[in-house]
Design a protein around this motif. Structure first.
Motif, PDB file in Angstrom:
ATOM      1  N   SER A   2       0.818  -1.218   0.000  1.00 31.61           N
ATOM      2  CA  SER A   2       0.000   0.000   0.000  1.00 31.61           C
ATOM      3  C   SER A   2       0.849   1.265   0.000  1.00 31.61           C
ATOM      4  O   SER A   2       0.307   2.363  -0.069  1.00 31.61           O
ATOM      5  CB  SER A   2      -0.935   0.011   1.214  1.00 31.61           C
ATOM      6  OG  SER A   2      -1.876  -1.044   1.145  1.00 31.61           O
ATOM      7  N   HIS A   3       2.166   1.107   0.124  1.00 32.16           N
ATOM      8  CA  HIS A   3       3.114   2.226   0.101  1.00 32.16           C
ATOM      9  C   HIS A   3       2.988   3.129   1.328  1.00 32.16           C
ATOM     10  O   HIS A   3       3.413   4.290   1.284  1.00 32.16           O
ATOM     11  CB  HIS A   3       2.955   3.055  -1.173  1.00 32.16           C
ATOM     12  CG  HIS A   3       3.040   2.242  -2.426  1.00 32.16           C
ATOM     13  ND1 HIS A   3       4.139   1.472  -2.743  1.00 32.16           N
ATOM     14  CD2 HIS A   3       2.148   2.051  -3.443  1.00 32.16           C
ATOM     15  CE1 HIS A   3       3.936   0.864  -3.903  1.00 32.16           C
ATOM     16  NE2 HIS A   3       2.739   1.193  -4.347  1.00 32.16           N
ATOM     17  N   TYR A   4       2.415   2.622   2.410  1.00 28.38           N
ATOM     18  CA  TYR A   4       2.327   3.398   3.640  1.00 28.38           C
ATOM     19  C   TYR A   4       3.696   3.426   4.322  1.00 28.38           C
ATOM     20  O   TYR A   4       4.525   2.521   4.123  1.00 28.38           O
ATOM     21  CB  TYR A   4       1.294   2.791   4.587  1.00 28.38           C
ATOM     22  CG  TYR A   4      -0.126   2.765   4.061  1.00 28.38           C
ATOM     23  CD1 TYR A   4      -0.549   3.651   3.079  1.00 28.38           C
ATOM     24  CD2 TYR A   4      -1.050   1.838   4.549  1.00 28.38           C
ATOM     25  CE1 TYR A   4      -1.848   3.624   2.595  1.00 28.38           C
ATOM     26  CE2 TYR A   4      -2.358   1.810   4.075  1.00 28.38           C
ATOM     27  CZ  TYR A   4      -2.748   2.695   3.091  1.00 28.38           C
ATOM     28  OH  TYR A   4      -4.048   2.660   2.624  1.00 28.38           O
ATOM     29  N   PRO A   5       3.964   4.431   5.164  1.00 27.56           N
ATOM     30  CA  PRO A   5       5.255   4.482   5.865  1.00 27.56           C
ATOM     31  C   PRO A   5       5.445   3.262   6.769  1.00 27.56           C
ATOM     32  O   PRO A   5       4.505   2.815   7.429  1.00 27.56           O
ATOM     33  CB  PRO A   5       5.143   5.770   6.693  1.00 27.56           C
ATOM     34  CG  PRO A   5       4.083   6.580   6.030  1.00 27.56           C
ATOM     35  CD  PRO A   5       3.109   5.599   5.456  1.00 27.56           C
ATOM     36  N   THR A   6       6.641   2.733   6.811  1.00 26.06           N
ATOM     37  CA  THR A   6       6.897   1.529   7.594  1.00 26.06           C
ATOM     38  C   THR A   6       6.782   1.773   9.091  1.00 26.06           C
ATOM     39  O   THR A   6       6.462   0.852   9.848  1.00 26.06           O
ATOM     40  CB  THR A   6       8.295   0.969   7.278  1.00 26.06           C
ATOM     41  OG1 THR A   6       9.271   1.995   7.505  1.00 26.06           O
ATOM     42  CG2 THR A   6       8.379   0.508   5.828  1.00 26.06           C
ATOM     43  N   ASP A   7       7.051   3.010   9.531  1.00 24.45           N
ATOM     44  CA  ASP A   7       6.976   3.290  10.963  1.00 24.45           C
ATOM     45  C   ASP A   7       5.644   3.899  11.394  1.00 24.45           C
ATOM     46  O   ASP A   7       5.482   4.297  12.546  1.00 24.45           O
ATOM     47  CB  ASP A   7       8.122   4.214  11.385  1.00 24.45           C
ATOM     48  CG  ASP A   7       8.124   5.531  10.618  1.00 24.45           C
ATOM     49  OD1 ASP A   7       7.342   5.655   9.648  1.00 24.45           O
ATOM     50  OD2 ASP A   7       8.904   6.441  10.986  1.00 24.45           O
ATOM     51  N   TRP A   8       4.696   3.968  10.462  1.00 25.22           N
ATOM     52  CA  TRP A   8       3.359   4.471  10.803  1.00 25.22           C
ATOM     53  C   TRP A   8       2.591   3.398  11.567  1.00 25.22           C
ATOM     54  O   TRP A   8       2.554   2.247  11.160  1.00 25.22           O
ATOM     55  CB  TRP A   8       2.603   4.877   9.538  1.00 25.22           C
ATOM     56  CG  TRP A   8       1.157   5.209   9.761  1.00 25.22           C
ATOM     57  CD1 TRP A   8       0.641   6.240  10.470  1.00 25.22           C
ATOM     58  CD2 TRP A   8       0.038   4.483   9.233  1.00 25.22           C
ATOM     59  NE1 TRP A   8      -0.729   6.222  10.439  1.00 25.22           N
ATOM     60  CE2 TRP A   8      -1.124   5.151   9.681  1.00 25.22           C
ATOM     61  CE3 TRP A   8      -0.103   3.346   8.439  1.00 25.22           C
ATOM     62  CZ2 TRP A   8      -2.402   4.716   9.357  1.00 25.22           C
ATOM     63  CZ3 TRP A   8      -1.367   2.915   8.110  1.00 25.22           C
ATOM     64  CH2 TRP A   8      -2.506   3.582   8.567  1.00 25.22           C
ATOM     65  N   LYS A   9       1.952   3.777  12.661  1.00 27.08           N
ATOM     66  CA  LYS A   9       1.189   2.832  13.479  1.00 27.08           C
ATOM     67  C   LYS A   9      -0.299   3.093  13.265  1.00 27.08           C
ATOM     68  O   LYS A   9      -0.916   3.912  13.959  1.00 27.08           O
ATOM     69  CB  LYS A   9       1.576   2.977  14.952  1.00 27.08           C
ATOM     70  CG  LYS A   9       3.049   2.676  15.242  1.00 27.08           C
ATOM     71  CD  LYS A   9       3.376   2.888  16.709  1.00 27.08           C
ATOM     72  CE  LYS A   9       4.824   2.510  17.010  1.00 27.08           C
ATOM     73  NZ  LYS A   9       5.778   3.336  16.229  1.00 27.08           N
ATOM     74  N   GLY A  10      -0.852   2.410  12.294  1.00 29.99           N
ATOM     75  CA  GLY A  10      -2.255   2.599  11.979  1.00 29.99           C
ATOM     76  C   GLY A  10      -3.177   1.863  12.934  1.00 29.99           C
ATOM     77  O   GLY A  10      -2.746   0.993  13.698  1.00 29.99           O
TER      78      GLY A  10
END
Length: 289
Positions: free
Chosen positions: A143-151
């Protein structure tokens, strides 16, 4: 020549003032989609290609500034027709066979180049907040989301189960063909963000899909459509193939507008290296409070 006539006809039929978009550069800030500002030379230059070409190539930095000026102004002062301007024919495809057949084989590849991928991830990093619930439609193995983003609850909705199962950023996923059934299997106001990566051109029922995007977003939630100039031409809908990048921005923005559920859409041009790598535009809109 035939292609140019088809493109011009499609544009003038759907959005008669759209050809004025080429004069949205900084020298003509008030000329937003007004046909009287179209000059002969600029119109003929626009018609030379399905890809918008710069009229003055003085330097790469000038190109970056001028293209960004134009793309980001496309939706600043749009002149929308009063009613939905599209026909069923606009959303026909060269290949009208069952989409499940086309998407049956997994494609574990990027559909934009590495520079554009990095630009999109950086954009998400700047616009996502930890804990947000996000729906990724037309989702795949990444999904190309940031790897360190905590969704929070991060859901993928796509066509290929194997691809979705490989997406490590998803909390869960749903396999669904939105072209056969454009309704989302989620409750109202379930998500803070909805994303769609280089896939809006494959949705042949955009009117229904964008109402669903608005329905599942919470008030104040944001939908983000990233778009480039690549596609599977046999599965992209007809009017997309007949128009160029500026017009794609306008068309995507119109889908938000005609849903009646969003504040006015806007565009962020995040193309990393104009003229040297894939262009990338994010058309976004906020759900009305």
């Amino acid at each position: 020549k035939i292609e140019n006539r088809v493109q011009t006809y499609s544009t003038m039929r759907v959005f008669p003032s759209l050809l004025g978009a080429i004069l949205l550069a900084k020298n003509h800030p008030s000329a937003a989609f007004s046909p009287r500002f179209i000059l002969r030379g600029e119109r003929s230059a626009l018609k030379k290609s399905n890809q918008l070409i710069p009229f003055k190539r003085s330097s790469s930095s000038d190109l970056k500034v001028s293209m960004k000026d134009m793309t980001e102004k496309v939706l600043q002062n749009p002149k929308w027709p009063d009613a939905w301007p599209y026909t069923e024919e606009d959303f026909m495809r060269q290949d009208e066979s069952d989409d499940s057949i086309f998407y049956e084989s997994p494609r574990l590849v990027y559909h934009i180049d590495d520079f554009a991928v990095s630009a999109l991830t950086k954009y998400y990093e700047e616009n996502f907040k930890d804990g947000e619930d996000v729906l990724d439609i037309c989702s795949s193995w990444v999904s190309h989301y940031p790897t360190d983003w905590k969704g929070g609850n991060v859901v993928g909705l796509g066509m290929n189960e194997f691809e979705l199962s490989k997406n490590k950023q998803l909390s869960s996923y749903v396999v669904k063909d939105l072209n056969s059934d454009p309704f989302f299997p989620f409750e109202d106001s379930s998500f803070d963000k909805v994303t769609c990566v280089v896939s809006v051109d494959y949705l042949n029922k955009p009117k229904e899909v964008f109402k669903e995007i608005g329905r599942v977003l919470r008030p104040g939630g944001i939908a983000m459509l990233s778009m480039s100039n690549r596609c599977f031409p046999t599965k992209a809908f007809r009017i997309w193939l007949q128009t160029n990048d500026l017009e794609h921005i306008f068309i995507a923005g119109s889908f938000f507008h005609y849903s009646g559920l969003f504040d006015p859409p806007s565009c962020d041009d995040i193309s990393p290296n104009p003229g040297r790598s894939d262009p990338l535009f994010v058309v976004k809109a906020t759900k009305k409070a």
